[in-house]
Design a protein around this motif. Structure first.
Motif, PDB file in Angstrom:
ATOM      1  N   GLN A   1       3.568   5.663  -5.415  1.00 55.40           N
ATOM      2  CA  GLN A   1       3.400   5.936  -7.007  1.00 55.40           C
ATOM      3  C   GLN A   1       2.192   6.648  -7.307  1.00 55.40           C
ATOM      4  O   GLN A   1       2.261   7.659  -8.225  1.00 55.40           O
ATOM      5  CB  GLN A   1       3.052   4.500  -7.553  1.00 55.40           C
ATOM      6  CG  GLN A   1       2.825   4.472  -8.970  1.00 55.40           C
ATOM      7  CD  GLN A   1       4.051   4.707  -9.662  1.00 55.40           C
ATOM      8  OE1 GLN A   1       5.255   4.761  -9.344  1.00 55.40           O
ATOM      9  NE2 GLN A   1       4.069   5.210 -11.049  1.00 55.40           N
ATOM     10  N   GLU A   2       1.078   6.676  -6.692  1.00 57.18           N
ATOM     11  CA  GLU A   2      -0.071   7.485  -7.082  1.00 57.18           C
ATOM     12  C   GLU A   2       0.475   9.037  -6.572  1.00 57.18           C
ATOM     13  O   GLU A   2      -0.005   9.865  -7.362  1.00 57.18           O
ATOM     14  CB  GLU A   2      -1.169   7.293  -5.933  1.00 57.18           C
ATOM     15  CG  GLU A   2      -1.637   6.060  -6.248  1.00 57.18           C
ATOM     16  CD  GLU A   2      -2.891   5.442  -5.081  1.00 57.18           C
ATOM     17  OE1 GLU A   2      -3.165   6.017  -4.208  1.00 57.18           O
ATOM     18  OE2 GLU A   2      -3.633   4.522  -5.765  1.00 57.18           O
ATOM     19  N   ILE A   3       1.326   9.341  -5.411  1.00 54.71           N
ATOM     20  CA  ILE A   3       1.615  10.558  -5.181  1.00 54.71           C
ATOM     21  C   ILE A   3       2.347  11.103  -6.337  1.00 54.71           C
ATOM     22  O   ILE A   3       2.568  12.313  -6.809  1.00 54.71           O
ATOM     23  CB  ILE A   3       2.411  10.497  -3.904  1.00 54.71           C
ATOM     24  CG1 ILE A   3       1.443  10.346  -2.584  1.00 54.71           C
ATOM     25  CG2 ILE A   3       3.143  12.030  -3.756  1.00 54.71           C
ATOM     26  CD1 ILE A   3       0.523  11.474  -2.331  1.00 54.71           C
ATOM     27  N   LYS A   4       3.487  10.275  -6.821  1.00 59.00           N
ATOM     28  CA  LYS A   4       4.333  10.562  -7.854  1.00 59.00           C
ATOM     29  C   LYS A   4       3.572  11.066  -9.131  1.00 59.00           C
ATOM     30  O   LYS A   4       3.729  11.930 -10.035  1.00 59.00           O
ATOM     31  CB  LYS A   4       5.169   9.525  -8.189  1.00 59.00           C
ATOM     32  CG  LYS A   4       6.516   9.800  -9.268  1.00 59.00           C
ATOM     33  CD  LYS A   4       7.377   8.456  -9.259  1.00 59.00           C
ATOM     34  CE  LYS A   4       8.351   8.946 -10.315  1.00 59.00           C
ATOM     35  NZ  LYS A   4       9.145   7.595 -10.721  1.00 59.00           N
ATOM     36  N   LEU A   5       2.566  10.384  -9.544  1.00 59.17           N
ATOM     37  CA  LEU A   5       1.412  10.340 -10.679  1.00 59.17           C
ATOM     38  C   LEU A   5       1.017  11.988 -10.484  1.00 59.17           C
ATOM     39  O   LEU A   5       0.652  12.639 -11.347  1.00 59.17           O
ATOM     40  CB  LEU A   5       0.878   9.436 -10.963  1.00 59.17           C
ATOM     41  CG  LEU A   5       1.292   8.115 -11.421  1.00 59.17           C
ATOM     42  CD1 LEU A   5       0.073   7.115 -11.532  1.00 59.17           C
ATOM     43  CD2 LEU A   5       1.690   8.369 -12.893  1.00 59.17           C
ATOM     44  N   HIS A   6       0.329  12.049  -9.209  1.00 57.47           N
ATOM     45  CA  HIS A   6      -0.248  13.236  -8.861  1.00 57.47           C
ATOM     46  C   HIS A   6       0.352  14.455  -8.998  1.00 57.47           C
ATOM     47  O   HIS A   6       0.183  15.614  -9.643  1.00 57.47           O
ATOM     48  CB  HIS A   6      -0.828  13.055  -7.528  1.00 57.47           C
ATOM     49  CG  HIS A   6      -1.382  14.357  -7.051  1.00 57.47           C
ATOM     50  ND1 HIS A   6      -2.757  14.910  -7.396  1.00 57.47           N
ATOM     51  CD2 HIS A   6      -1.356  15.354  -6.203  1.00 57.47           C
ATOM     52  CE1 HIS A   6      -2.964  16.193  -6.923  1.00 57.47           C
ATOM     53  NE2 HIS A   6      -2.135  16.374  -6.198  1.00 57.47           N
ATOM     54  N   GLN A   7       1.753  14.356  -8.606  1.00 60.18           N
ATOM     55  CA  GLN A   7       2.803  15.637  -8.774  1.00 60.18           C
ATOM     56  C   GLN A   7       3.117  15.770 -10.125  1.00 60.18           C
ATOM     57  O   GLN A   7       3.094  16.977 -10.622  1.00 60.18           O
ATOM     58  CB  GLN A   7       3.989  15.059  -7.846  1.00 60.18           C
ATOM     59  CG  GLN A   7       4.023  15.194  -6.526  1.00 60.18           C
ATOM     60  CD  GLN A   7       5.176  14.725  -5.605  1.00 60.18           C
ATOM     61  OE1 GLN A   7       5.967  14.029  -6.372  1.00 60.18           O
ATOM     62  NE2 GLN A   7       5.235  15.077  -4.310  1.00 60.18           N
ATOM     63  N   GLU A   8       3.203  14.824 -10.896  1.00 58.87           N
ATOM     64  CA  GLU A   8       3.428  14.990 -12.417  1.00 58.87           C
ATOM     65  C   GLU A   8       2.288  15.610 -12.950  1.00 58.87           C
ATOM     66  O   GLU A   8       2.324  16.706 -13.710  1.00 58.87           O
ATOM     67  CB  GLU A   8       3.546  13.516 -13.122  1.00 58.87           C
ATOM     68  CG  GLU A   8       3.878  13.689 -14.377  1.00 58.87           C
ATOM     69  CD  GLU A   8       5.137  14.526 -15.052  1.00 58.87           C
ATOM     70  OE1 GLU A   8       5.181  14.990 -16.102  1.00 58.87           O
ATOM     71  OE2 GLU A   8       5.994  14.753 -14.001  1.00 58.87           O
ATOM     72  N   GLU A   9       0.867  15.331 -12.528  1.00 61.48           N
ATOM     73  CA  GLU A   9      -0.350  15.906 -13.010  1.00 61.48           C
ATOM     74  C   GLU A   9      -0.062  17.310 -12.694  1.00 61.48           C
ATOM     75  O   GLU A   9      -0.589  18.273 -13.371  1.00 61.48           O
ATOM     76  CB  GLU A   9      -1.556  15.293 -12.634  1.00 61.48           C
ATOM     77  CG  GLU A   9      -1.827  13.890 -13.304  1.00 61.48           C
ATOM     78  CD  GLU A   9      -2.958  13.049 -12.438  1.00 61.48           C
ATOM     79  OE1 GLU A   9      -3.774  13.745 -11.846  1.00 61.48           O
ATOM     80  OE2 GLU A   9      -3.283  11.955 -12.771  1.00 61.48           O
TER      81      GLU A   9
ATOM     82  N   LYS B   1       2.358   1.614  -3.587  1.00 60.08           N
ATOM     83  CA  LYS B   1       1.026   2.247  -4.244  1.00 60.08           C
ATOM     84  C   LYS B   1       0.858   3.594  -4.022  1.00 60.08           C
ATOM     85  O   LYS B   1       0.610   4.390  -5.267  1.00 60.08           O
ATOM     86  CB  LYS B   1      -0.164   1.320  -4.178  1.00 60.08           C
ATOM     87  CG  LYS B   1      -1.163   1.508  -5.108  1.00 60.08           C
ATOM     88  CD  LYS B   1      -2.192   0.427  -5.099  1.00 60.08           C
ATOM     89  CE  LYS B   1      -2.996   0.439  -3.980  1.00 60.08           C
ATOM     90  NZ  LYS B   1      -4.240  -0.389  -3.728  1.00 60.08           N
ATOM     91  N   HIS B   2       0.879   3.943  -2.908  1.00 60.29           N
ATOM     92  CA  HIS B   2       0.561   5.246  -2.364  1.00 60.29           C
ATOM     93  C   HIS B   2       1.682   6.417  -3.098  1.00 60.29           C
ATOM     94  O   HIS B   2       1.248   7.223  -3.627  1.00 60.29           O
ATOM     95  CB  HIS B   2       0.329   5.590  -0.941  1.00 60.29           C
ATOM     96  CG  HIS B   2       0.227   6.895  -0.528  1.00 60.29           C
ATOM     97  ND1 HIS B   2      -0.840   7.591  -0.692  1.00 60.29           N
ATOM     98  CD2 HIS B   2       0.822   7.951   0.055  1.00 60.29           C
ATOM     99  CE1 HIS B   2      -0.805   8.726  -0.142  1.00 60.29           C
ATOM    100  NE2 HIS B   2       0.277   8.702   0.297  1.00 60.29           N
TER     101      HIS B   2
ATOM    102  N   GLU C   1       0.842  -1.433   0.092  1.00 62.78           N
ATOM    103  CA  GLU C   1       0.024  -0.108   0.035  1.00 62.78           C
ATOM    104  C   GLU C   1       0.982   1.172   0.058  1.00 62.78           C
ATOM    105  O   GLU C   1       0.276   2.326  -0.555  1.00 62.78           O
ATOM    106  CB  GLU C   1      -1.061  -0.106   1.121  1.00 62.78           C
ATOM    107  CG  GLU C   1      -2.080  -1.000   1.152  1.00 62.78           C
ATOM    108  CD  GLU C   1      -3.098  -0.646  -0.164  1.00 62.78           C
ATOM    109  OE1 GLU C   1      -3.401   0.630  -0.347  1.00 62.78           O
ATOM    110  OE2 GLU C   1      -3.234  -1.627  -1.000  1.00 62.78           O
TER     111      GLU C   1
END
Length: 154
Positions: free
Chosen positions: A75-83, A72-73, A69
């Motif tokens: 990775q989600e943070i990384k994707l969010h920061q990229e967005e 996964k979190h 988890e």
């Protein structure tokens, strides 16, 4: 032949023999009770060991779950920061376009608001691009058909 002990009759038990038998039976009962206790202790130890193994397995699975988890979190943070970065970039680009548009609008408004100038107007001939001659065959530079001062020169 005289004997000091009373004669033993076969098939009868003496009080001493009865006492030995009673003590042997008591020891047997005690050993059985100890064996039962030992069995209960072993069963309890086995249950405790199984419970410890189950708890250890659950703890391992929880660590694995929380680690997964956390990954996964992350990775989600990384994707969010990229967005967020892309969004901020689009916002900056949009703001730059707005500023360019406002500057163009202001310049256009100034041109529109300028009073018309009096005096010679400069007409742009579209025929200049076609050989430099106006519709009469004369040069479009304003000189007569015969060139400068009437001389025929190019």
């Amino acid at each position: 032949m005289s004997t000091s002990s009373p004669p033993v009759v076969r098939g009868t038990r003496t009080p001493q023999m009865l006492e030995y038998e009673r003590q042997a039976e008591e020891r047997t009962r005690e050993q059985e009770a100890m064996a039962e206790e030992r069995d209960r202790m072993l069963e309890t130890e086995l249950r405790i060991r199984k419970e410890q193994e189950r708890i250890a397995q659950e703890e391992y699975e929880m660590r694995q779950y929380y680690e997964a988890e956390a990954l996964k979190h992350a990775q989600e943070i990384k994707l969010h920061q990229e967005e967020v970065r892309r969004h901020q970039e689009r916002v900056r680009d949009h703001e730059r376009r707005i500023m360019d548009h406002e500057a163009s609008s202001e310049a256009f408004a100034k041109v529109i608001a300028m009073p018309a100038t009096k005096g010679p107007t400069r007409a742009v001939s579209f025929l200049q691009a076609q050989g430099g001659r106006n519709g009469n065959g004369a040069r479009a530079n304003g000189n007569g058909a015969n060139g400068v001062n009437g001389a025929n020169g190019a």
